[in-house]
Write a protein that holds these residues in place. Structure first.
Motif, PDB file in Angstrom:
ATOM      1  N   LEU A 116       6.492  26.532  -6.571  1.00 16.68           N
ATOM      2  CA  LEU A 116       6.960  27.859  -7.179  1.00 16.68           C
ATOM      3  C   LEU A 116       7.167  28.902  -5.902  1.00 16.68           C
ATOM      4  O   LEU A 116       6.159  29.156  -5.418  1.00 16.68           O
ATOM      5  CB  LEU A 116       6.112  28.096  -8.417  1.00 16.68           C
ATOM      6  N   GLU A 117       8.441  29.243  -5.781  1.00 16.17           N
ATOM      7  CA  GLU A 117       8.460  30.227  -4.519  1.00 16.17           C
ATOM      8  C   GLU A 117       8.098  31.447  -4.881  1.00 16.17           C
ATOM      9  O   GLU A 117       7.880  32.111  -6.120  1.00 16.17           O
ATOM     10  CB  GLU A 117      10.251  30.470  -4.369  1.00 16.17           C
ATOM     11  N   ASN A 118       7.397  32.058  -3.924  1.00 19.80           N
ATOM     12  CA  ASN A 118       6.660  33.302  -3.833  1.00 19.80           C
ATOM     13  C   ASN A 118       5.457  33.313  -4.579  1.00 19.80           C
ATOM     14  O   ASN A 118       4.520  34.307  -4.622  1.00 19.80           O
ATOM     15  CB  ASN A 118       7.475  34.419  -4.455  1.00 19.80           C
ATOM     16  N   LEU A 119       5.059  32.015  -5.000  1.00 19.96           N
ATOM     17  CA  LEU A 119       3.849  31.927  -5.839  1.00 19.96           C
ATOM     18  C   LEU A 119       2.811  30.973  -5.016  1.00 19.96           C
ATOM     19  O   LEU A 119       1.668  31.246  -4.733  1.00 19.96           O
ATOM     20  CB  LEU A 119       4.025  31.726  -7.233  1.00 19.96           C
ATOM     21  N   GLY A 120       3.489  29.588  -4.790  1.00 17.47           N
ATOM     22  CA  GLY A 120       2.707  28.429  -4.257  1.00 17.47           C
ATOM     23  C   GLY A 120       3.044  27.331  -4.959  1.00 17.47           C
ATOM     24  O   GLY A 120       3.683  27.066  -5.888  1.00 17.47           O
ATOM     25  N   GLY A 121       2.234  26.222  -4.456  1.00 20.81           N
ATOM     26  CA  GLY A 121       2.549  24.844  -5.003  1.00 20.81           C
ATOM     27  C   GLY A 121       1.384  24.112  -5.157  1.00 20.81           C
ATOM     28  O   GLY A 121       0.069  24.586  -4.656  1.00 20.81           O
ATOM     29  N   VAL A 122       1.487  22.940  -5.745  1.00 18.96           N
ATOM     30  CA  VAL A 122       0.374  21.933  -5.952  1.00 18.96           C
ATOM     31  C   VAL A 122       1.031  20.734  -5.792  1.00 18.96           C
ATOM     32  O   VAL A 122       2.074  20.242  -6.365  1.00 18.96           O
ATOM     33  CB  VAL A 122      -0.345  21.938  -7.576  1.00 18.96           C
ATOM     34  N   ARG A 123       0.079  19.764  -4.914  1.00 16.55           N
ATOM     35  CA  ARG A 123       0.506  18.451  -4.783  1.00 16.55           C
ATOM     36  C   ARG A 123      -0.922  17.706  -4.646  1.00 16.55           C
ATOM     37  O   ARG A 123      -1.852  18.073  -4.187  1.00 16.55           O
ATOM     38  CB  ARG A 123       1.301  18.021  -3.461  1.00 16.55           C
ATOM     39  N   ILE A 124      -0.838  16.570  -5.239  1.00 21.85           N
ATOM     40  CA  ILE A 124      -2.060  15.681  -5.375  1.00 21.85           C
ATOM     41  C   ILE A 124      -1.605  14.239  -4.920  1.00 21.85           C
ATOM     42  O   ILE A 124      -0.609  13.666  -5.301  1.00 21.85           O
ATOM     43  CB  ILE A 124      -2.643  15.504  -6.895  1.00 21.85           C
ATOM     44  N   GLU A 125      -2.306  13.554  -3.864  1.00 18.65           N
ATOM     45  CA  GLU A 125      -1.799  12.430  -3.504  1.00 18.65           C
ATOM     46  C   GLU A 125      -2.979  11.605  -3.208  1.00 18.65           C
ATOM     47  O   GLU A 125      -4.072  11.905  -2.563  1.00 18.65           O
ATOM     48  CB  GLU A 125      -1.250  12.701  -1.933  1.00 18.65           C
ATOM     49  N   ASP A 126      -2.750  10.321  -3.626  1.00 20.94           N
ATOM     50  CA  ASP A 126      -3.638   9.063  -3.478  1.00 20.94           C
ATOM     51  C   ASP A 126      -2.873   7.987  -2.792  1.00 20.94           C
ATOM     52  O   ASP A 126      -1.908   7.746  -2.921  1.00 20.94           O
ATOM     53  CB  ASP A 126      -4.721   8.715  -4.543  1.00 20.94           C
ATOM     54  N   ILE A 127      -3.824   7.061  -2.184  1.00 22.42           N
ATOM     55  CA  ILE A 127      -3.340   5.919  -1.692  1.00 22.42           C
ATOM     56  C   ILE A 127      -3.875   4.707  -2.563  1.00 22.42           C
ATOM     57  O   ILE A 127      -4.752   4.583  -3.007  1.00 22.42           O
ATOM     58  CB  ILE A 127      -3.609   5.462  -0.370  1.00 22.42           C
ATOM     59  N   VAL A 128      -2.650   3.831  -3.016  1.00 17.09           N
ATOM     60  CA  VAL A 128      -2.728   2.898  -3.990  1.00 17.09           C
ATOM     61  C   VAL A 128      -2.512   1.473  -3.414  1.00 17.09           C
ATOM     62  O   VAL A 128      -1.291   1.550  -2.790  1.00 17.09           O
ATOM     63  CB  VAL A 128      -2.008   3.257  -5.280  1.00 17.09           C
ATOM     64  N   VAL A 173       0.704  -1.081  -0.067  1.00 18.85           N
ATOM     65  CA  VAL A 173       0.045  -0.091   0.029  1.00 18.85           C
ATOM     66  C   VAL A 173       0.796   1.217   0.117  1.00 18.85           C
ATOM     67  O   VAL A 173       1.584   1.450   0.972  1.00 18.85           O
ATOM     68  CB  VAL A 173      -0.820   0.147   0.822  1.00 18.85           C
ATOM     69  N   VAL A 174       0.725   2.017  -1.130  1.00 19.16           N
ATOM     70  CA  VAL A 174       1.659   3.097  -1.394  1.00 19.16           C
ATOM     71  C   VAL A 174       0.924   4.540  -1.554  1.00 19.16           C
ATOM     72  O   VAL A 174      -0.192   4.454  -2.139  1.00 19.16           O
ATOM     73  CB  VAL A 174       2.727   2.653  -2.108  1.00 19.16           C
ATOM     74  N   THR A 175       1.746   5.537  -1.257  1.00 17.96           N
ATOM     75  CA  THR A 175       1.214   7.027  -1.665  1.00 17.96           C
ATOM     76  C   THR A 175       1.728   7.026  -3.012  1.00 17.96           C
ATOM     77  O   THR A 175       2.880   6.895  -3.602  1.00 17.96           O
ATOM     78  CB  THR A 175       1.341   7.955  -0.893  1.00 17.96           C
ATOM     79  N   ILE A 176       0.877   8.146  -3.855  1.00 15.39           N
ATOM     80  CA  ILE A 176       1.389   8.691  -5.185  1.00 15.39           C
ATOM     81  C   ILE A 176       1.173  10.040  -5.166  1.00 15.39           C
ATOM     82  O   ILE A 176       0.189  10.503  -5.098  1.00 15.39           O
ATOM     83  CB  ILE A 176       0.627   8.036  -6.452  1.00 15.39           C
ATOM     84  N   GLU A 177       2.256  10.845  -4.874  1.00 17.31           N
ATOM     85  CA  GLU A 177       2.153  12.149  -4.576  1.00 17.31           C
ATOM     86  C   GLU A 177       3.223  13.428  -5.275  1.00 17.31           C
ATOM     87  O   GLU A 177       3.960  13.819  -4.551  1.00 17.31           O
ATOM     88  CB  GLU A 177       1.919  12.557  -3.020  1.00 17.31           C
ATOM     89  N   PRO A 178       3.028  13.272  -6.425  1.00 15.85           N
ATOM     90  CA  PRO A 178       3.822  14.281  -7.066  1.00 15.85           C
ATOM     91  C   PRO A 178       3.671  15.730  -6.750  1.00 15.85           C
ATOM     92  O   PRO A 178       2.650  16.144  -6.253  1.00 15.85           O
ATOM     93  CB  PRO A 178       3.723  13.985  -8.525  1.00 15.85           C
ATOM     94  N   GLY A 179       4.385  16.763  -6.910  1.00 17.48           N
ATOM     95  CA  GLY A 179       4.124  17.998  -6.811  1.00 17.48           C
ATOM     96  C   GLY A 179       5.131  19.078  -7.249  1.00 17.48           C
ATOM     97  O   GLY A 179       6.234  18.629  -7.674  1.00 17.48           O
ATOM     98  N   ILE A 180       4.557  20.182  -7.427  1.00 16.23           N
ATOM     99  CA  ILE A 180       5.507  21.284  -8.157  1.00 16.23           C
ATOM    100  C   ILE A 180       5.106  22.577  -7.082  1.00 16.23           C
ATOM    101  O   ILE A 180       4.143  22.888  -6.720  1.00 16.23           O
ATOM    102  CB  ILE A 180       5.145  21.723  -9.604  1.00 16.23           C
TER     103      ILE A 180
END
Length: 356
Positions: free
Chosen positions: A324-336, A315-322
């Protein structure tokens, strides 16, 4: 299930030429014995399985660790431990090198009548990496609690509400739905703070036109869940919408690649290549994911260093993210759950862009 787990552990003892092993890490002794209290030492050999504890937990241990010999000790623990080791004829004793402190090790070396203390790394954790059906059902429930909490919190996120307040509401809701607690300190990172991958909740208030990253999990029957979603309040910079699409594509592709026989490194590279091809490789600085179970971070690892091949039941997570300093970030994570060529996604929360 404890009988099968003991069999697997004893096979590993044979492979390492050990007469027995001392287990002190709570997650490990819970997994092997079934005892859920906060204090126990296990001594396991090919013939014996002993649980040492004190008067606070002896009754509970006898009820939960049914196939173990439970010994309630008084006085000094190491003396009681030595009595067990001598009586069971253990000469080569393994111990958890990443758990036992150097001070305890030196004391054991002085007091325990063994021929050799052998440091072992991850022996129980390797067994724990593959979940049985019962464990997966419990994790499903922990994931379900978090999913419901995410749906609930969407009505709560608005300008003027602080990150602390959002985290508190998430945690309160999960406990009302049956969670024992949270898997880790809840992350609520808004606006410029969503640049921080582990930006735990602060007093900052939500503002219009910014991203809000929520990373949280529930503990149910001692098993953890872990999920991340990034939502938007108002209309933030278009670049955040752009990186959202990239992260989502990378996440979905990595999930499809999460198959039996592939290494964590290979699965990580699927997401990482997509992010790099879009010019944001330097902005994805952490691993793709990790195992989840009795601990929220456990084996296997999905990263550039992930050499372990996936097995059914992991059972693992898949959670890439990007980020950007001074702007913000995005991450999406599911359990698989690894399931041959058909990975099973336990997390059900929507992943399309949500603008509140």
């Amino acid at each position: 299930m404890t009988g099968k787990r003991l069999e697997k552990l004893r096979q590993k003892l044979k492979e390492k030429d050990l007469d027995g092993i001392l287990i002190v890490k709570r997650e490990n002794y819970m997994y092997i014995s079934g005892f859920t209290g906060t204090y126990a030492y296990l001594v396991i050999s090919q013939e014996d399985a002993v649980l040492l504890t004190d008067f606070r937990y002896s009754k509970q241990a006898k009820e939960e660790a049914e196939i173990f010999e439970v010994i309630e000790y008084e006085g000094r623990l190491l003396n009681a431990l030595n009595d067990v080791i001598v009586s069971k004829g253990i000469k080569r004793l393994g111990f958890e090198e990443n758990v036992v402190t150097y001070k305890t090790y030196t004391e054991m070396k002085k007091l325990l009548k063994v021929e050799k203390l052998v440091p072992v790394d991850g022996m129980v954790e390797d067994i724990r990496a593959v979940k049985d059906d019962e464990e997966i059902e419990i994790i499903k429930k922990a994931v379900e609690i978090a999913d419901h909490a995410f749906s609930h919190i969407l009505n709560y996120i608005k300008p003027g509400v602080s990150e602390y307040e959002i985290a508190l509401e998430l945690e309160h809701y999960m406990k009302k739905k049956g969670a024992k607690g949270t898997s880790f300190e809840t992350i609520v990172a808004s606006g410029y703070r969503s640049f921080f991958p582990h930006g735990t909740a602060s007093s900052k208030k939500i503002e219009n036109n910014e991203a809000v990253t929520l990373d949280f999990g529930a503990v149910y029957k001692n098993y953890c869940s872990d999920m991340t979603r990034t939502v938007f309040v108002g209309k933030p910079d278009d670049k955040l919408f752009k990186i959202y699409d990239i992260v989502l594509k990378a996440q979905k592709s990595a999930i499809e690649a999460a198959k039996k026989g592939f290494t964590g490194k290979e699965i990580d590279s699927v997401a990482r290549n997509i992010i790099e091809e879009n010019g944001y490789g330097k902005n994805f600085g952490h691993g793709l994911g990790h195992g989840v179970g009795l601990e929220v971070h456990e084996k296997p690892t999905l990263s550039k260093r992930g050499d372990v091949k996936m097995e059914n039941g992991m059972v693992v997570t898949i959670e890439p993210g990007i980020y950007l300093e001074n702007l913000g970030g995005v991450r999406i994570e599911d359990i698989v759950v690894i399931n041959d060529d058909f990975p099973v996604v336990l997390t059900k929360s929507p992943k399309e862009i949500i603008v509140l």
